[in-house]
Design a protein around this motif. Structure first.
Motif, PDB file in Angstrom:
ATOM      1  N   ARG A  75     -59.553  -7.961  22.716  1.00  0.00           N
ATOM      2  CA  ARG A  75     -59.731  -6.998  21.634  1.00  0.00           C
ATOM      3  C   ARG A  75     -61.217  -6.767  21.371  1.00  0.00           C
ATOM      4  N   ALA A  76     -61.603  -5.495  21.277  1.00  0.00           N
ATOM      5  CA  ALA A  76     -62.984  -5.164  20.963  1.00  0.00           C
ATOM      6  C   ALA A  76     -63.333  -5.666  19.565  1.00  0.00           C
ATOM      7  N   THR A  77     -64.600  -6.032  19.383  1.00  0.00           N
ATOM      8  CA  THR A  77     -65.037  -6.638  18.125  1.00  0.00           C
ATOM      9  C   THR A  77     -66.408  -6.113  17.735  1.00  0.00           C
ATOM     10  N   LEU A  78     -66.602  -5.900  16.443  1.00  0.00           N
ATOM     11  CA  LEU A  78     -67.934  -5.624  15.907  1.00  0.00           C
ATOM     12  C   LEU A  78     -68.511  -6.949  15.446  1.00  0.00           C
ATOM     13  N   LEU A  79     -69.626  -7.330  16.014  1.00  0.00           N
ATOM     14  CA  LEU A  79     -70.262  -8.612  15.717  1.00  0.00           C
ATOM     15  C   LEU A  79     -71.496  -8.383  14.869  1.00  0.00           C
ATOM     16  N   ARG A  80     -71.560  -9.042  13.726  1.00  0.00           N
ATOM     17  CA  ARG A  80     -72.723  -9.007  12.864  1.00  0.00           C
ATOM     18  C   ARG A  80     -73.410 -10.369  12.894  1.00  0.00           C
ATOM     19  N   ILE A  81     -74.654 -10.379  13.273  1.00  0.00           N
ATOM     20  CA  ILE A  81     -75.451 -11.616  13.286  1.00  0.00           C
ATOM     21  C   ILE A  81     -76.502 -11.470  12.197  1.00  0.00           C
ATOM     22  N   THR A  82     -76.434 -12.340  11.206  1.00  0.00           N
ATOM     23  CA  THR A  82     -77.267 -12.182  10.022  1.00  0.00           C
ATOM     24  C   THR A  82     -77.630 -13.532   9.428  1.00  0.00           C
ATOM     25  N   PRO A  83     -78.768 -13.620   8.727  1.00  0.00           N
ATOM     26  CA  PRO A  83     -79.113 -14.885   8.066  1.00  0.00           C
ATOM     27  C   PRO A  83     -78.214 -15.187   6.879  1.00  0.00           C
ATOM     28  N   GLU A  88     -72.334 -11.123   3.568  1.00  0.00           N
ATOM     29  CA  GLU A  88     -71.835 -10.004   4.372  1.00  0.00           C
ATOM     30  C   GLU A  88     -70.379 -10.202   4.743  1.00  0.00           C
ATOM     31  N   SER A  89     -69.937 -11.466   4.905  1.00  0.00           N
ATOM     32  CA  SER A  89     -68.521 -11.712   5.204  1.00  0.00           C
ATOM     33  C   SER A  89     -67.652 -11.283   4.033  1.00  0.00           C
ATOM     34  N   ALA A  90     -68.136 -11.511   2.799  1.00  0.00           N
ATOM     35  CA  ALA A  90     -67.375 -11.101   1.623  1.00  0.00           C
ATOM     36  C   ALA A  90     -67.257  -9.589   1.557  1.00  0.00           C
ATOM     37  N   GLU A  91     -68.344  -8.885   1.907  1.00  0.00           N
ATOM     38  CA  GLU A  91     -68.321  -7.431   1.862  1.00  0.00           C
ATOM     39  C   GLU A  91     -67.415  -6.834   2.925  1.00  0.00           C
ATOM     40  N   SER A  92     -67.294  -7.516   4.073  1.00  0.00           N
ATOM     41  CA  SER A  92     -66.527  -6.974   5.197  1.00  0.00           C
ATOM     42  C   SER A  92     -65.177  -7.657   5.375  1.00  0.00           C
ATOM     43  N   ALA A  93     -64.693  -8.301   4.302  1.00  0.00           N
ATOM     44  CA  ALA A  93     -63.459  -9.078   4.420  1.00  0.00           C
ATOM     45  C   ALA A  93     -62.269  -8.222   4.833  1.00  0.00           C
ATOM     46  N   ASP A  94     -62.262  -6.948   4.428  1.00  0.00           N
ATOM     47  CA  ASP A  94     -61.129  -6.076   4.727  1.00  0.00           C
ATOM     48  C   ASP A  94     -61.325  -5.264   6.004  1.00  0.00           C
ATOM     49  N   GLU A  95     -62.426  -5.465   6.715  1.00  0.00           N
ATOM     50  CA  GLU A  95     -62.688  -4.718   7.932  1.00  0.00           C
ATOM     51  C   GLU A  95     -62.029  -5.409   9.120  1.00  0.00           C
ATOM     52  N   THR A 100     -68.629 -11.896  11.370  1.00  0.00           N
ATOM     53  CA  THR A 100     -69.970 -12.095  10.842  1.00  0.00           C
ATOM     54  C   THR A 100     -70.384 -13.534  11.079  1.00  0.00           C
ATOM     55  N   VAL A 101     -71.540 -13.710  11.705  1.00  0.00           N
ATOM     56  CA  VAL A 101     -72.004 -15.035  12.093  1.00  0.00           C
ATOM     57  C   VAL A 101     -73.395 -15.270  11.522  1.00  0.00           C
ATOM     58  N   ALA A 102     -73.595 -16.441  10.913  1.00  0.00           N
ATOM     59  CA  ALA A 102     -74.921 -16.819  10.436  1.00  0.00           C
ATOM     60  C   ALA A 102     -75.754 -17.305  11.603  1.00  0.00           C
TER      61      ALA A 102
END
Length: 315
Positions: A75-83, A88-95, A100-102
């Motif tokens: 499955r394709a995935t959007l990966l967010r790498i952030t400090p 950001e995980s809370a904001e994108s919980a419904d996506e 989202t990875v620290a």
């Protein structure tokens, strides 16, 4: 397109021709300070090799791990790498399909990547040049399958690829050698286009212990009459058989139907990393440790006793 980009896409085409699975990682958004820019790309191969550029070593380590996970799921995935992964995980919980990875190695920057699995399409080898054989090639091409002509003395390898099918549609010409080769190689789906009476006679003549694995008459009973309708019924049966077989094969030792993702914790920075041949690694007191990059590996090598209490992988 730059020379580097052309070389990367040329390599991707070679991998497709070789039916080698990989992930295409594309940077779609970057926030300073980060070395990646939108449009940067890399390939993640099944052994964890990352070819191309999507950021520094820590970002590359995360892309390696998540890329292997994408290969496993398909499955394709959007990966967010952030400090600040928690916010950001809370904001994108419904996506959907967003991870989202620290990344403790980033200096305040962030990067988003689209990870797209490039999995080989089902392989169908058709033996014969009858109207039905030609229809099987036509219909398979429309379905997006990798349809190839099967030789009279075929080599199907070890036959462990889950999405492999062999269909014999030569109407009595040299059927038995192809069917034997397919059965002995463990091909997932083996079909013989024949009437029920002739199909039974061919199976009896094979003398193979698992001759009953041959689907004959090949295809689901859809009331097909024309060659293209028969081809449609065969592909319907291939799909139905694949749905039943792939979950079982994925759990068999040595199966190539799915990538096994093994993980470890970098004992220096605490990142989760993939256990892969291309991952930085070191041994200490009989245990193996894996790192996000050479920086953490060098730090560990300088003070191994300080970091050896966590992150080891013994497999």
């Amino acid at each position: 397109m730059s020379t580097w980009s052309r070389a990367l896409f040329a390599h991707a085409e070679r991998l497709r021709d070789e039916r080698a699975p990989f992930v295409l990682a594309t940077v779609v958004r970057a926030r300073r300070p980060t070395s990646a820019t939108p449009g940067d790309r890399a390939l993640v191969l099944a052994d964890g090799t990352v070819e191309g550029f999507v950021g520094g070593v820590c970002a590359e380590s995360t892309v390696r791990l998540e890329g292997l996970r994408v290969l496993a799921s398909g499955r394709a995935t959007l990966l967010r790498i952030t400090p600040d992964a928690a916010a950001e995980s809370a904001e994108s919980a419904d996506e959907l399909d967003t991870v989202t990875v620290a990344n403790p190695c980033l200096s305040g920057g962030a990067v988003e990547l689209f990870l797209e699995p490039q999995l080989p399409p089902p392989l169908v080898e058709v033996f014969g040049d009858s109207p039905t054989a030609r229809a099987l090639r036509d219909v398979g091409a429309v379905l997006g399958y990798d349809v190839r002509a099967c030789a009279a003395e075929p080599d199907f390898g070890d036959g462990t690829e889950a999405d492999t099918a062999v269909v014999v549609a030569s109407h009595g010409r040299d059927e038995e050698p192809v069917l034997r080769a397919a059965l002995r190689s463990g091909v997932a789906y083996v079909g013989l286009v024949a009437s029920p009476r002739r199909g039974r006679a061919v199976l009896d003549a094979l003398g193979e212990p698992d001759a009953e694995r041959v689907h004959t008459p090949a295809g689901l009973d859809l009331g097909a009459r024309s060659p293209h309708e028969i081809a449609l019924s065969v592909y319907a049966e291939i799909v139905a058989t694949r749905t039943e077989e792939i979950p079982r094969q994925r759990h068999e030792p040595g199966s190539t139907g799915v990538v096994d993702v093994v993980e470890a914790v970098d004992p220096v920075c605490g990142m989760t990393v993939a256990v892969a041949p291309t991952t930085s690694q070191s041994s200490y007191e009989g245990r193996r440790y894996y790192f996000c990059g050479t920086g953490c590996a060098e730090t560990f090598a300088a003070w191994p006793a300080r970091y050896a209490t966590s992150g080891a992988h013994t497999g």
